[in-house]
Write an enzyme that holds these catalytic residues in place. Structure first.
Site, PDB file in Angstrom:
ATOM      1  N   CYS B  33     -13.526  21.071  68.213  1.00  0.00           N
ATOM      2  CA  CYS B  33     -12.260  20.850  67.514  1.00  0.00           C
ATOM      3  C   CYS B  33     -11.716  22.145  66.923  1.00  0.00           C
ATOM      4  O   CYS B  33     -10.604  22.185  66.416  1.00  0.00           O
ATOM      5  CB  CYS B  33     -12.406  19.783  66.442  1.00  0.00           C
ATOM      6  SG  CYS B  33     -13.357  20.294  65.022  1.00  0.00           S
ATOM      7  N   CYS B 102      -7.385  18.331  60.275  1.00  0.00           N
ATOM      8  CA  CYS B 102      -8.308  19.075  61.132  1.00  0.00           C
ATOM      9  C   CYS B 102      -9.034  20.188  60.403  1.00  0.00           C
ATOM     10  O   CYS B 102     -10.161  20.489  60.745  1.00  0.00           O
ATOM     11  CB  CYS B 102      -7.581  19.605  62.367  1.00  0.00           C
ATOM     12  SG  CYS B 102      -6.281  20.775  62.010  1.00  0.00           S
TER      13      CYS B 102
END
Lengths: 402, 125
Positions: B33, B102
């Site tokens: 990610c 995120c």
């Protein structure tokens, strides 16, 4: 002695405020001659509607005809095959959607590649949800589409192949002429997105074998909001997206963007005049960037080492995240680009890098430097000088092992 | 895009590095990610005496890591566990909305370090 020190100080100061633009694949500054040309059609009595039968309209219509001639000549087309659009995205949408629906009675299969611009890829995917069968071809480690893969994917039901001329993220130039030959032999409509290649390498619709070809103004020092769709005479294509008036011979409804069209024509003229010399100049700078950056540990080139755009240098930096590198460069007034997830607005890194087989973790560390008309050798030296401490700092901060 | 405070912590991150023989180490995120944060703590009498971080990630990831180390230093373990990701973001003058999901994991990394310390302590006992 004192004066000398002062001078050194001053030189340092000059270097700090230096501003370098290395994102020409993103967009380009409007050339002053283009802006001047556009201005002429925003003021005074040049506001006429080219569809109107009055002296104001007719004088503008004449100018649009001249602009169309310039665009046609630049890609080896006939003027009647040129349609002005709002840009690359519209050209791609119009080309693909129009070809798919016009050929529906002949088949329903569309071929594209995994590294296309989203304007192509998402249009094809949308058609996939409307009853069309789609094949998205893989690419090799350089982001290159294989002609054999295209040949193997073609079926009796294939009605459209759409492949880009050069990739925007990694600069790889695709074997378009060979794919065009295949398409012609099988009588399949062939669309080429030439937004990145036009103005940098030769783009000739006959040599490429394109039935449809997309161009954009703002990648070649023209304005944003204007582009071209080339439609080869006799191509089974009609407008299926926009409904309206009979402008552009029924191929694109809506009153023409006259300042845009005139600015685009000027930009095309300049691009044709300068292309060869400018590409040769930029290639030298590009190769210096590649040599300098790949000499840093754990930095490698992405895209094809030879078959790449003359102004395009793209890299992977291991253990560094692209956005932090971008911000650090921006604080040194260097504008660049990355395929990192953080800048894409999604959580996924670049689909192009992933399609090339680059692992997710590495794809976050991409940097794209695309050169243009105002870049000099000093700019390259400046980047190579400032990037080393940035890389060192970010790597020292990183918990990842090289 | 980023607040002045985020840019300050990104440009001059506080407490970067590792602590050899740390009492607790916490790591969150993964390279897929695009964000990994690792926090090291030294604990004495239930208080975080020293704290350092190493982060791979975007500007927000680095700035939140730096900020959380400042907020947690000299705090009790209980206080450290109460620090939340949104408090860290707030202390930085806010983050762009997309970054809230995120890259705003620094408090999680701190909690992981505290929990790791407590686990180590139990093993010793």
């Amino acid at each position: 002695m004192f004066i000398l020190e002062k001078t050194t100080e001053q030189v340092k100061e000059v270097r700090v405020v230096r501003s370098v633009y290395f994102d020409h694949s993103g967009t380009t500054p409007v050339h002053p001659a283009v802006a001047e040309e556009m201005y002429r059609y925003l003021i005074g009595d040049s506001f006429g509607n080219p569809s109107s039968v009055n002296h104001l309209g007719l004088q503008v219509r004449k100018k649009v005809t001249e602009a169309r001639d310039i665009a046609a000549q630049a890609i080896g087309a006939a003027p009647g095959e040129i349609v002005f659009t709002s840009g690359g995205t519209e050209s791609d949408n119009m080309a693909i959607h129009g070809a798919a629906y016009t050929n529906k009675s002949r088949g329903n299969h569309i071929i594209t590649s995994a590294v296309e611009h989203h304007a192509v890829l998402n249009t094809v995917k949308a058609l996939g949800k409307q009853g069309f069968n789609i094949t998205i071809l893989p690419v090799d480690q350089y982001g290159m589409v294989s002609v054999d893969d295209v040949a193997a994917a073609i079926t009796d039901r294939t009605i459209l192949i759409t492949i880009m001329h050069a990739n925007n993220e990694v600069g790889t130039i695709m074997p378009i002429a060979e794919i065009g030959k295949l398409a012609r032999e099988r009588k399949i409509v062939f669309h080429v997105d030439a937004v990145q290649s036009f103005g940098k390498i030769p783009v000739n619709v006959d040599e490429l074998g394109a039935n449809l070809l997309s161009l954009s103004g703002h990648k070649i020092y023209g304005p944003k909001g204007i582009g071209v769709l080339y439609i080869r005479k006799g191509t089974r294509w009609r407008q299926t997206l926009f409904h309206g008036g009979a402008q552009e011979r029924l191929r694109r409804a809506g009153t023409e963007n006259i300042p845009g069209i005139m600015g685009l024509a000027k930009a095309i003229e300049l691009a044709m005049e300068n292309r060869e010399a400018e590409s040769a100049r930029l290639m030298v700078l590009r190769d210096k960037l590649i040599k300098g950056l790949t000499s840093i540990e754990n930095v490698r080139l992405t895209g094809h080492p030879v078959k790449r755009l003359p102004n395009h240098a793209s890299f992977l930096f291991k253990c560094i995240e692209g956005e932090s590198m971008l911000i650090s460069l921006d604080m040194k007034r260097i504008a660049a680009s990355t395929g990192s997830a953080c800048t894409s607005g999604s959580l996924e890194p670049s689909h192009v890098l992933l399609a090339m087989g680059i692992p997710h973790a590495d794809a976050h560390g991409s940097l794209r430097l695309t050169l243009g008309k105002d870049n000099t050798d000093d700019d390259v030296d400046y980047l190579l000088e400032v990037i080393k401490p940035i890389v060192e700092k970010l790597r020292n901060m990183s918990p990842l092992e090289d | 895009m980023y607040s002045e405070k985020v840019m300050d912590h990104f440009t001059n991150p506080r407490n970067v590095g590792e602590i050899p023989n740390a009492d607790g180490v916490g790591e969150v995120g993964n390279p897929v990610c695009g964000d990994i944060m690792k926090i090291y703590i030294k604990v004495k009498d239930n208080v975080i005496k020293d704290i350092k971080f190493k982060t791979f990630g975007c500007g927000a990831a680095i700035a939140t890591s730096s900020m959380v180390t400042e907020m947690a230093k000299y705090k009790s373990l209980e206080e450290a566990l109460k620090l939340s990701n949104s408090q860290v973001a707030e202390a930085l003058g806010g983050l762009p909305p997309i970054k809230m999901h995120c890259s705003n994991l620094a408090a999680d990394a701190l909690h992981a370090a505290v929990n790791n310390f407590r686990k180590n302590e139990q093993v010793i006992k």
